[in-house]
Design an enzyme around this catalytic site. Structure first.
Site, PDB file in Angstrom:
ATOM      1  CE  LYS A 121      -2.531  -0.736   3.673  1.00  0.00           C
ATOM      2  NZ  LYS A 121      -2.234  -2.122   4.083  1.00  0.00           N
ATOM      3  NE  ARG A 179      -5.680   0.218  10.274  1.00  0.00           N
ATOM      4  CZ  ARG A 179      -4.362   0.265  10.456  1.00  0.00           C
ATOM      5  NH1 ARG A 179      -3.813  -0.488  11.361  1.00  0.00           N
ATOM      6  NH2 ARG A 179      -3.602   1.061   9.747  1.00  0.00           N
ATOM      7  NE  ARG A 235       8.526  -5.222   4.786  1.00  0.00           N
ATOM      8  CZ  ARG A 235       7.431  -4.562   5.145  1.00  0.00           C
ATOM      9  NH1 ARG A 235       7.320  -4.096   6.373  1.00  0.00           N
ATOM     10  NH2 ARG A 235       6.465  -4.385   4.289  1.00  0.00           N
ATOM     11  NE  ARG A 263      10.779  -2.697  11.361  1.00  0.00           N
ATOM     12  CZ  ARG A 263       9.746  -1.903  11.209  1.00  0.00           C
ATOM     13  NH1 ARG A 263       9.754  -0.707  11.746  1.00  0.00           N
ATOM     14  NH2 ARG A 263       8.692  -2.278  10.533  1.00  0.00           N
ATOM     15  NE  ARG A 294       0.793  -5.287  10.911  1.00  0.00           N
ATOM     16  CZ  ARG A 294       1.629  -4.584  10.156  1.00  0.00           C
ATOM     17  NH1 ARG A 294       2.913  -4.821  10.194  1.00  0.00           N
ATOM     18  NH2 ARG A 294       1.166  -3.640   9.358  1.00  0.00           N
TER      19      ARG A 294
END
Ligand SMILES: [Zn+2]
Length: 217
Positions: A13, A87, A126, A159, A170
């Site tokens: 996004k 959301r 990541r 992270r 999530r």
């Protein structure tokens, strides 16, 4: 042009938003950024939001909607892309009410559809630079030297946000709370589904095709 960009975490996004606002000269309204700004500025809404976040609770819909509505009011020519908002179905309904009182509505909902498996792969791979914030990927976007930031030579970190547990949580929240928002907008016939399993460039082309047609119409 009033656009909502929906999609699971990791669907791209942020990247697509940046490209859309650059090409069409829209204002990028990210709920995460705006929340941070309000907190930094110590505004009334920012303080309220902070107190929820300090206790580990979600910021209530009403506060988020108020914050986003006031940001929307400031958008020149009421042209914007909403990122990370609404959301929940409740937020979407409140947003509609608020827009309608100004004689406005959402023109376009772009829905980035992606498989959970790919999200997990993208996000858990990541690696971030704690110094400059650059983000790499162990397969798709490798730094020149493994584990080291190209910009400043700092050691990259994985992270906690990008751990499998957090990503799975999530995704669960997304399916439960945010996917119904797509159905909410489908009742108004303004949703365009896009295959976000593809490369970011391919997704951008699809989006530009849709938006170009809208601009010409
Ligand atoms: Zn760096």
């Amino acid at each position: 042009m009033r656009i909502v960009l929906l999609g699971a975490p990791g669907a791209g996004k942020g990247t697509q938003c940046k490209r859309i606002v650059t090409k069409y000269g829209l204002l990028h309204l990210s709920s995460g950024d705006i929340l941070r700004q309000e907190r930094t500025a110590g505004s009334e809404l920012g303080k309220k939001a902070q107190s929820y976040m300090d206790s580990g609770a979600l910021v209530p819909d009403q506060i988020i909607v108020e914050m986003m509505s006031s940001a929307i009011c400031k958008a020149p020519k009421s042209s914007f892309v909403l990122d990370g908002f609404p959301r929940t179905v409740n937020q979407a309904a409140e947003l509609d009410k608020s827009l309608m009182s100004d004689g406005q509505k959402i023109d376009f909902v772009l829905n980035l559809k992606i498989e959970d498996k790919l999200v997990a792969q993208r996000m858990t791979g990541r690696r971030s630079c704690p110094q400059c914030g650059s983000v790499y990927h162990i397969e798709n976007l490798k730094p020149k030297v493994e584990g080291i930031c190209d910009n400043d030579g700092i050691k990259l970190v994985h992270r906690p946000d990008d751990s499998l547990d957090v990503v799975e949580n999530r995704l669960k929240t997304y399916h439960k709370q945010t996917e119904p928002v797509v159905d909410y907008y489908k009742n108004n016939n303004v949703v365009y589904d896009l295959d976000a399993n593809k490369d970011a460039d391919d997704v951008s082309s699809l989006i530009f095709e849709k938006l170009d047609a809208l601009v010409k119409a």
